[in-house]
Design a protein around this motif. Sequence first.
Motif, short mmCIF file in Angstrom:
data_model
loop_
_atom_site.label_atom_id
_atom_site.label_comp_id
_atom_site.label_asym_id
_atom_site.label_seq_id
_atom_site.Cartn_x
_atom_site.Cartn_y
_atom_site.Cartn_z
N SER A 1 0.76 -1.22 -0.07
CA SER A 1 -0.14 0.06 -0.11
C SER A 1 0.83 1.35 -0.18
O SER A 1 1.99 1.27 0.33
CB SER A 1 -0.90 0.17 1.22
N GLN A 2 0.19 2.38 -0.25
CA GLN A 2 1.03 3.46 -0.40
C GLN A 2 1.41 4.02 0.98
O GLN A 2 2.37 4.83 1.18
CB GLN A 2 0.01 4.72 -0.95
N SER A 3 0.58 3.75 2.04
CA SER A 3 0.99 4.13 3.29
C SER A 3 2.03 3.06 4.07
O SER A 3 2.37 3.31 5.03
CB SER A 3 -0.14 4.17 4.32
N ALA A 4 2.39 2.20 3.35
CA ALA A 4 3.43 1.23 3.95
C ALA A 4 4.69 2.05 4.11
O ALA A 4 5.29 2.85 3.35
CB ALA A 4 3.67 -0.03 3.08
N SER A 5 5.74 1.29 4.92
CA SER A 5 6.80 2.18 5.21
C SER A 5 8.00 1.82 4.23
O SER A 5 7.54 0.90 3.28
CB SER A 5 7.30 1.36 6.60
N VAL A 6 8.83 2.38 4.13
CA VAL A 6 9.87 2.52 3.00
C VAL A 6 10.69 1.09 2.99
O VAL A 6 10.71 0.43 2.04
CB VAL A 6 10.95 3.50 3.20
N ALA A 7 10.79 0.62 4.22
CA ALA A 7 11.59 -0.65 4.49
C ALA A 7 10.65 -1.82 3.87
O ALA A 7 11.12 -2.77 3.19
CB ALA A 7 11.89 -0.98 5.84
N GLU A 8 9.38 -1.62 4.31
CA GLU A 8 8.36 -2.78 3.65
C GLU A 8 8.35 -2.63 2.16
O GLU A 8 8.24 -3.80 1.60
CB GLU A 8 7.08 -2.51 4.36
N GLN A 9 8.34 -1.49 1.72
CA GLN A 9 8.08 -1.27 0.11
C GLN A 9 9.44 -1.82 -0.76
O GLN A 9 9.25 -2.63 -1.49
CB GLN A 9 7.98 0.07 -0.14
N VAL A 10 10.59 -1.75 0.24
CA VAL A 10 11.81 -2.16 -0.47
C VAL A 10 11.86 -3.62 -0.53
O VAL A 10 12.21 -4.39 -1.44
CB VAL A 10 12.81 -1.38 0.13
N GLN A 11 11.36 -4.03 0.63
CA GLN A 11 11.38 -5.72 0.90
C GLN A 11 10.58 -6.27 -0.18
O GLN A 11 10.67 -7.40 -0.74
CB GLN A 11 11.01 -6.15 2.36
N GLN A 12 9.33 -5.66 -0.16
CA GLN A 12 8.05 -6.25 -1.01
C GLN A 12 8.45 -6.18 -2.48
O GLN A 12 8.30 -7.17 -3.47
CB GLN A 12 6.80 -5.70 -0.85
N VAL A 13 9.29 -5.23 -2.93
CA VAL A 13 9.41 -4.95 -4.45
C VAL A 13 10.81 -5.31 -4.73
O VAL A 13 10.62 -5.94 -5.93
CB VAL A 13 9.24 -3.21 -4.61
N TYR A 14 11.76 -5.49 -4.05
CA TYR A 14 13.00 -5.53 -4.33
C TYR A 14 13.60 -6.92 -3.96
O TYR A 14 13.95 -7.89 -4.35
CB TYR A 14 14.05 -4.54 -4.08
N LEU B 1 19.71 -6.14 1.31
CA LEU B 1 19.10 -5.07 1.26
C LEU B 1 19.62 -3.93 1.76
O LEU B 1 20.21 -4.04 2.92
CB LEU B 1 17.54 -5.30 1.60
N PRO B 2 19.64 -2.85 1.05
CA PRO B 2 20.34 -1.63 1.86
C PRO B 2 19.56 -1.09 2.94
O PRO B 2 18.21 -1.46 3.10
CB PRO B 2 20.37 -0.54 0.64
N SER B 3 20.23 -0.57 3.93
CA SER B 3 19.50 0.15 5.08
C SER B 3 18.58 1.23 4.62
O SER B 3 19.16 2.09 3.71
CB SER B 3 20.50 0.41 6.17
N THR B 4 17.47 1.15 5.47
CA THR B 4 16.49 2.31 5.10
C THR B 4 16.27 3.28 6.26
O THR B 4 15.61 4.26 6.31
CB THR B 4 15.08 1.87 4.72
N ALA B 5 17.41 3.20 6.91
CA ALA B 5 17.14 3.91 8.36
C ALA B 5 17.55 5.39 7.83
O ALA B 5 18.36 5.62 7.25
CB ALA B 5 18.16 3.28 9.38
#
Length: 204
Positions: A116-129, A200-204
Amino acid sequence: MGTKAVDETDLKDAKSTDAEVVGKETRKAAETEDAVVAEGAAVADGADGALDDEDFEQDEDGADAAGTDKGAASAGVGQGAVAVVAAALGVVGLSGGWLGTVASARESLIGQLKTSQSASVAEQVQQVYGDSWKTTALVGGLFALAALVTGVAVLLRPAFGDPGRVQAPWIKSVAWAGVALGVIGLALAIAKYSNIILGLPSTA
């Protein structure tokens, strides 16, 4: 007159005796000649039979040898083809191939649809990449494992077929290449799937 008749009778008896002796000797000579001819024919027939048997045995030996050579050639061709397949699978295991590319793109699309658009960046990176890269590693690992198993099967084939038959050196070389590529590809796939390398690169 009496003496002359006696002399003629003796002469006739002598001629009869001589004729009988000559006839007996002639018959004996003829019988001896017939026996020699018959014996010679029997010897000739025996020699011809022996030669025919020997030729037949040689033909059978030649046919068996030819059949063995053809069987060995067929087995060598089959093992060589499987060894080449093992090496090719090893190469695909390292590169991922078109199947890995398609699987990775599909997983990336699924991740975009689920995130979803409201998901965190870490979650988006994990799901997509992240999931997409793991899928690529999984497909490559499967190809590498197939290369490893196929190469080992080629190397062990003579032990289960004909232990006395020597495997061609080029078949062993190609099979060992497939095994080596399979081991390397499998190790890299496991390392990538578990994020030991290229995480995966760190999203912090």
